[in-house]
Motif scaffolding. Structure first.
Motif, mmCIF file in Angstrom:
data_model
loop_
_atom_site.group_PDB
_atom_site.id
_atom_site.type_symbol
_atom_site.label_atom_id
_atom_site.label_comp_id
_atom_site.label_asym_id
_atom_site.label_seq_id
_atom_site.Cartn_x
_atom_site.Cartn_y
_atom_site.Cartn_z
ATOM 1 N N THR A 121 -7.064 0.604 6.120
ATOM 2 C CA THR A 121 -8.379 0.601 5.473
ATOM 3 C C THR A 121 -8.257 0.371 3.974
ATOM 4 O O THR A 121 -8.938 -0.488 3.404
ATOM 5 C CB THR A 121 -9.106 1.937 5.737
ATOM 6 O OG1 THR A 121 -9.262 2.110 7.141
ATOM 7 C CG2 THR A 121 -10.463 1.967 5.063
ATOM 8 N N PHE A 122 -7.384 1.134 3.315
ATOM 9 C CA PHE A 122 -7.251 1.023 1.866
ATOM 10 C C PHE A 122 -6.642 -0.302 1.453
ATOM 11 O O PHE A 122 -6.982 -0.866 0.416
ATOM 12 C CB PHE A 122 -6.456 2.190 1.304
ATOM 13 C CG PHE A 122 -7.153 3.519 1.455
ATOM 14 C CD1 PHE A 122 -8.518 3.631 1.309
ATOM 15 C CD2 PHE A 122 -6.436 4.660 1.744
ATOM 16 C CE1 PHE A 122 -9.165 4.846 1.450
ATOM 17 C CE2 PHE A 122 -7.065 5.885 1.885
ATOM 18 C CZ PHE A 122 -8.432 5.977 1.742
ATOM 19 N N SER A 123 -5.743 -0.828 2.260
ATOM 20 C CA SER A 123 -5.155 -2.132 1.976
ATOM 21 C C SER A 123 -6.243 -3.205 1.996
ATOM 22 O O SER A 123 -6.299 -4.063 1.115
ATOM 23 C CB SER A 123 -4.075 -2.450 2.998
ATOM 24 O OG SER A 123 -3.529 -3.714 2.744
ATOM 25 N N GLU B 254 -5.469 4.880 7.495
ATOM 26 C CA GLU B 254 -5.867 4.894 6.083
ATOM 27 C C GLU B 254 -5.187 3.765 5.319
ATOM 28 O O GLU B 254 -5.807 3.114 4.475
ATOM 29 C CB GLU B 254 -5.533 6.243 5.447
ATOM 30 C CG GLU B 254 -6.395 7.388 5.926
ATOM 31 C CD GLU B 254 -5.905 8.738 5.429
ATOM 32 O OE1 GLU B 254 -6.772 9.617 5.228
ATOM 33 O OE2 GLU B 254 -4.682 8.913 5.242
ATOM 34 N N LYS B 255 -3.916 3.519 5.612
ATOM 35 C CA LYS B 255 -3.197 2.422 4.951
ATOM 36 C C LYS B 255 -3.884 1.093 5.224
ATOM 37 O O LYS B 255 -4.053 0.273 4.328
ATOM 38 C CB LYS B 255 -1.748 2.376 5.421
ATOM 39 C CG LYS B 255 -0.895 3.497 4.895
ATOM 40 C CD LYS B 255 0.519 3.415 5.453
ATOM 41 C CE LYS B 255 1.335 4.641 5.086
ATOM 42 N NZ LYS B 255 2.672 4.629 5.690
ATOM 43 N N GLN C 67 -9.507 -2.682 1.541
ATOM 44 C CA GLN C 67 -10.429 -2.436 0.431
ATOM 45 C C GLN C 67 -9.837 -2.894 -0.903
ATOM 46 O O GLN C 67 -10.529 -3.528 -1.709
ATOM 47 C CB GLN C 67 -10.793 -0.955 0.365
ATOM 48 C CG GLN C 67 -11.671 -0.505 1.512
ATOM 49 C CD GLN C 67 -11.915 1.001 1.508
ATOM 50 O OE1 GLN C 67 -11.277 1.751 0.787
ATOM 51 N NE2 GLN C 67 -12.855 1.433 2.338
ATOM 52 N N LEU D 42 -0.656 8.879 3.379
ATOM 53 C CA LEU D 42 -1.694 8.188 4.130
ATOM 54 C C LEU D 42 -1.268 7.973 5.576
ATOM 55 O O LEU D 42 -0.102 7.698 5.856
ATOM 56 C CB LEU D 42 -1.984 6.823 3.490
ATOM 57 C CG LEU D 42 -2.447 6.822 2.037
ATOM 58 C CD1 LEU D 42 -2.621 5.387 1.547
ATOM 59 C CD2 LEU D 42 -3.737 7.595 1.882
ATOM 60 N N ILE E 203 0.822 -1.214 0.000
ATOM 61 C CA ILE E 203 0.000 0.000 0.000
ATOM 62 C C ILE E 203 0.852 1.259 0.000
ATOM 63 O O ILE E 203 0.470 2.276 -0.573
ATOM 64 C CB ILE E 203 -1.018 -0.009 1.165
ATOM 65 C CG1 ILE E 203 -2.129 1.023 0.941
ATOM 66 C CG2 ILE E 203 -0.341 0.237 2.479
ATOM 67 C CD1 ILE E 203 -3.075 0.668 -0.152
#
Length: 96
Positions: A27-29, A24-25, A31, A20, A9
């Motif tokens: 969460t986005f990882s 956030e890392k 997702q 990030l 990520i």
């Protein structure tokens, strides 16, 4: 499937020029991992005999026919021009 092991990520965020936070890392990882997992499911679908298409429903040209028509007369086009020369509108220079 563990998404954090499949996705770097920080590398992706760097490519996107994103700063990030750790939350956030995470969460986005997760997702992005879910998206990749779904893509893997789609790869398992048998699509033999299915024609490739660009749209889910047919697209028709709804434009009218391209028919040549008389244009605006030069005198009418230049009627409101503040300045004209050789049947052209004269404008201030905008490039130095």
């Amino acid at each position: 499937m563990n998404p954090s092991s499949d996705i770097n990520i920080e590398y992706v965020a760097n490519l996107a020029r994103l700063a990030l936070t750790d939350a956030e890392k995470e969460t986005f990882s997760r997702q992005l991992g879910d998206i990749l997992h779904y893509v893997e499911k789609l790869k398992q679908v048998d699509v033999t005999g299915v024609e490739p298409m660009a749209h889910a429903s047919p697209v028709f040209n709804v434009w009218q026919d391209d028919v040549a028509r008389p244009g605006l007369a030069v005198e009418a086009a230049l009627r409101n021009a503040p300045e004209q020369r050789e049947h052209q509108i004269v404008v201030p220079k905008v490039v130095e």
